[in-house]
Scaffold this motif. Structure first.
Motif, mmCIF file in Angstrom:
data_model
loop_
_atom_site.group_PDB
_atom_site.id
_atom_site.type_symbol
_atom_site.label_atom_id
_atom_site.label_comp_id
_atom_site.label_asym_id
_atom_site.label_seq_id
_atom_site.Cartn_x
_atom_site.Cartn_y
_atom_site.Cartn_z
ATOM 1 N N TYR A 151 1.074 -4.260 -11.810
ATOM 2 C CA TYR A 151 0.070 -4.797 -12.723
ATOM 3 C C TYR A 151 0.094 -4.002 -14.017
ATOM 4 O O TYR A 151 0.080 -2.775 -14.009
ATOM 5 C CB TYR A 151 -1.317 -4.719 -12.084
ATOM 6 C CG TYR A 151 -1.453 -5.573 -10.843
ATOM 7 C CD1 TYR A 151 -1.819 -6.912 -10.952
ATOM 8 C CD2 TYR A 151 -1.203 -5.053 -9.580
ATOM 9 C CE1 TYR A 151 -1.944 -7.709 -9.813
ATOM 10 C CE2 TYR A 151 -1.325 -5.834 -8.443
ATOM 11 C CZ TYR A 151 -1.693 -7.160 -8.579
ATOM 12 O OH TYR A 151 -1.811 -7.939 -7.448
ATOM 13 N N SER A 179 -9.851 -2.249 0.894
ATOM 14 C CA SER A 179 -8.988 -3.302 1.434
ATOM 15 C C SER A 179 -9.610 -4.020 2.625
ATOM 16 O O SER A 179 -9.455 -5.235 2.780
ATOM 17 C CB SER A 179 -7.628 -2.717 1.833
ATOM 18 O OG SER A 179 -6.863 -2.402 0.691
ATOM 19 N N PRO A 237 -6.949 -1.290 -3.286
ATOM 20 C CA PRO A 237 -5.931 -2.321 -3.502
ATOM 21 C C PRO A 237 -4.828 -1.885 -4.463
ATOM 22 O O PRO A 237 -5.025 -1.021 -5.326
ATOM 23 C CB PRO A 237 -6.732 -3.472 -4.122
ATOM 24 C CG PRO A 237 -8.151 -3.182 -3.848
ATOM 25 C CD PRO A 237 -8.270 -1.690 -3.779
ATOM 26 N N ILE A 238 -3.696 -2.512 -4.306
ATOM 27 C CA ILE A 238 -2.621 -2.357 -5.285
ATOM 28 C C ILE A 238 -3.130 -2.884 -6.622
ATOM 29 O O ILE A 238 -3.632 -3.999 -6.725
ATOM 30 C CB ILE A 238 -1.370 -3.153 -4.863
ATOM 31 C CG1 ILE A 238 -0.943 -2.789 -3.434
ATOM 32 C CG2 ILE A 238 -0.238 -2.913 -5.848
ATOM 33 C CD1 ILE A 238 -0.650 -1.332 -3.228
ATOM 34 N N SER A 292 -4.699 -4.408 0.328
ATOM 35 C CA SER A 292 -4.996 -5.642 -0.392
ATOM 36 C C SER A 292 -4.491 -5.506 -1.829
ATOM 37 O O SER A 292 -3.925 -4.480 -2.207
ATOM 38 C CB SER A 292 -6.497 -5.928 -0.363
ATOM 39 O OG SER A 292 -7.213 -4.893 -1.025
ATOM 40 N N THR A 293 -4.727 -6.530 -2.624
ATOM 41 C CA THR A 293 -4.227 -6.540 -3.994
ATOM 42 C C THR A 293 -5.331 -6.885 -4.982
ATOM 43 O O THR A 293 -6.381 -7.439 -4.613
ATOM 44 C CB THR A 293 -3.102 -7.570 -4.165
ATOM 45 O OG1 THR A 293 -3.662 -8.884 -3.993
ATOM 46 C CG2 THR A 293 -1.986 -7.355 -3.152
ATOM 47 N N VAL A 315 3.195 -6.802 -0.810
ATOM 48 C CA VAL A 315 2.292 -6.428 -1.885
ATOM 49 C C VAL A 315 2.894 -5.374 -2.794
ATOM 50 O O VAL A 315 2.602 -5.318 -3.974
ATOM 51 C CB VAL A 315 0.940 -5.923 -1.336
ATOM 52 C CG1 VAL A 315 0.237 -7.026 -0.571
ATOM 53 C CG2 VAL A 315 1.089 -4.688 -0.484
ATOM 54 N N LYS A 323 4.714 -6.277 -6.277
ATOM 55 C CA LYS A 323 4.060 -6.663 -7.520
ATOM 56 C C LYS A 323 3.477 -5.450 -8.226
ATOM 57 O O LYS A 323 2.907 -4.565 -7.604
ATOM 58 C CB LYS A 323 2.953 -7.675 -7.245
ATOM 59 C CG LYS A 323 2.262 -8.153 -8.522
ATOM 60 C CD LYS A 323 1.446 -9.386 -8.298
ATOM 61 C CE LYS A 323 0.855 -9.880 -9.623
ATOM 62 N NZ LYS A 323 0.115 -11.137 -9.480
#
Length: 404
Positions: free
Chosen positions: A28, A271, A354-355, A319-320, A23, A26
């Motif tokens: 954003y 998450s 989350p990410i 989580s993402t 994760v 990535k």
């Protein structure tokens, strides 16, 4: 002394390591379009735990803060302009005067935020307040009570909290109270709602307070939707489809019943609410701690900062943003775009966000993700605020007719 963890968490360790490294690869980035939508749209967040955060360790959130997930500059950057302030009262205070007292003290703290910065914040007690304050460039602070414990079986208390600005009540929290069973409490004291809880549903309809079914047991949820005359909300819940066995989230049948009721589920960002791996990690942490106590006793120096040490060996599987979007997509597929919103639980889920959604400045990332998945601006506006404001208005309208 060397810190050790039992062998039975090795599998979780390996899984978490792979999840974690995947994760973090990535990033954003929100486009100009996403930022513009975030700034031009009312964003309602159904649940932010600022009042309890500043109770535990006071900071002035009208200015930039070094920790936490919410403050004024970050809210402005993210376009967040209507976060529901959670008036959270621990389950341990049920059946005590301290429960009611604490709720009033936390409402005081929200009023103090506005008093310190009336050019930045304003209390919101209605959808029309939110809209007018948005036009005036103010961040609205509506309030919801997390845990109905402070009502203490008194409809006079219910009316007093309404007068002070409470506009939704989460009927229970981590334990059954005098109103409802909790999804976390295996005792199932009432097998759903208590007799007073059933009466309270009707009284909340009549006075104009939204019913929040986050935290309650499945039986309590179904009893609420059977009794209520207006739509209900889940102010900060996600989907059990992605977290099997986690009753705190809602299953597909409940989501469908919520849709038939006309209600809204507001997706929690934590998450463990978003992905089962985070819940498994938490179970591994608990098992490792118990094993250490069994081996070295309650006084072991290795218990100090145990979670931090565990995280070094077993990285937390955040989580993402993409997984949060999966929850939104699934609600839309099941019951339509009109029934999903945002209930981040910022300042309430600790270091588990989350990410891509690490604080309230991150809402443009969410908008970008929705754009990337083909959502129209009209649909995005429904998710960000339109759906919740619609339910809130319906609750107000029903109460106005009842009083008339």
């Amino acid at each position: 002394m060397t810190r050790r963890f039992p062998l039975n968490v090795c599998a979780l360790t390996i899984a978490a390591l792979f999840t974690s490294t995947a994760v973090f690869a990535k990033t954003y980035t929100a486009s100009e379009q996403a930022n513009r939508i975030a700034q031009e749209t009312i964003i309602v967040d159904g649940h932010i735990d600022v009042p309890y955060r500043v109770k535990n360790r006071w900071v002035d959130v009208t200015k930039a803060t070094e920790d936490g997930d919410f403050d004024y500059p970050r809210a402005v950057k993210g376009g967040l302009n209507a976060p529901f302030m959670s008036i959270y009262v621990p389950a341990s205070l049920d059946n005590s005067p301290e429960s009611t007292q604490l709720a009033h003290q936390l409402i005081d703290s929200v009023e103090a935020i506005v008093a310190r910065a009336p050019d930045k914040f304003a209390i919101a007690k209605s959808p029309s307040d939110v809209k007018a304050q948005f036009e005036a460039g103010l961040i609205s602070l509506p309030m919801g009570m997390e845990n109905g414990s402070p009502i203490q079986g008194s409809l006079d208390n219910l009316k007093a909290f309404y007068q002070r600005g409470i506009r939704y009540i989460t009927l229970a929290h981590s334990q059954a109270n005098h109103i409802s069973d909790s999804s976390y409490d295996l005792r199932r004291k009432w097998k759903g709602l208590s007799p007073f809880g059933k009466q309270l549903v009707t009284e909340m309809n009549n006075i104009g307070i939204m019913l929040d079914i986050s935290h309650v047991s499945d039986d309590a949820f179904y009893q609420v939707v059977e009794i209520t005359k207006v739509p209900v909300i889940a102010s900060h819940s996600s989907l059990r489809k992605f977290t099997p066995g986690f009753e705190r989230n809602m299953n597909d049948d409940m989501i469908k019943a919520l849709g038939e009721n006309g209600g809204v589920i507001m997706i929690n960002f934590g998450s463990s609410f978003v992905d089962k791996a985070a819940g498994q990690w938490r179970k591994g942490l608990t098992a490792a701690r118990k094993a250490l106590i069994a081996e070295e006793g309650e006084d072991s120096p290795n218990l100090e900062n145990f979670e931090a040490t565990y995280r070094e060996k077993v990285p937390y599987p955040y989580s993402t943003l993409d997984q949060v979007l999966d929850h939104i997509d699934h609600v839309v597929e099941l019951i339509g775009i009109e029934h999903v919103g945002i209930g981040s639980d910022y300042d309430g889920v600790g270091d588990s966000l989350p990410i891509g959604l690490k604080d309230v400045a991150s809402f443009p990332n969410l908008v970008q993700g929705l754009l990337d998945r083909g959502y129209s601006r009209q649909d995005i506006e429904k998710i960000l605020s339109g759906n919740l404001l619609r339910v809130w208005q319906q609750v107000e309208d029903y109460a106005a007719k009842h009083s008339a």
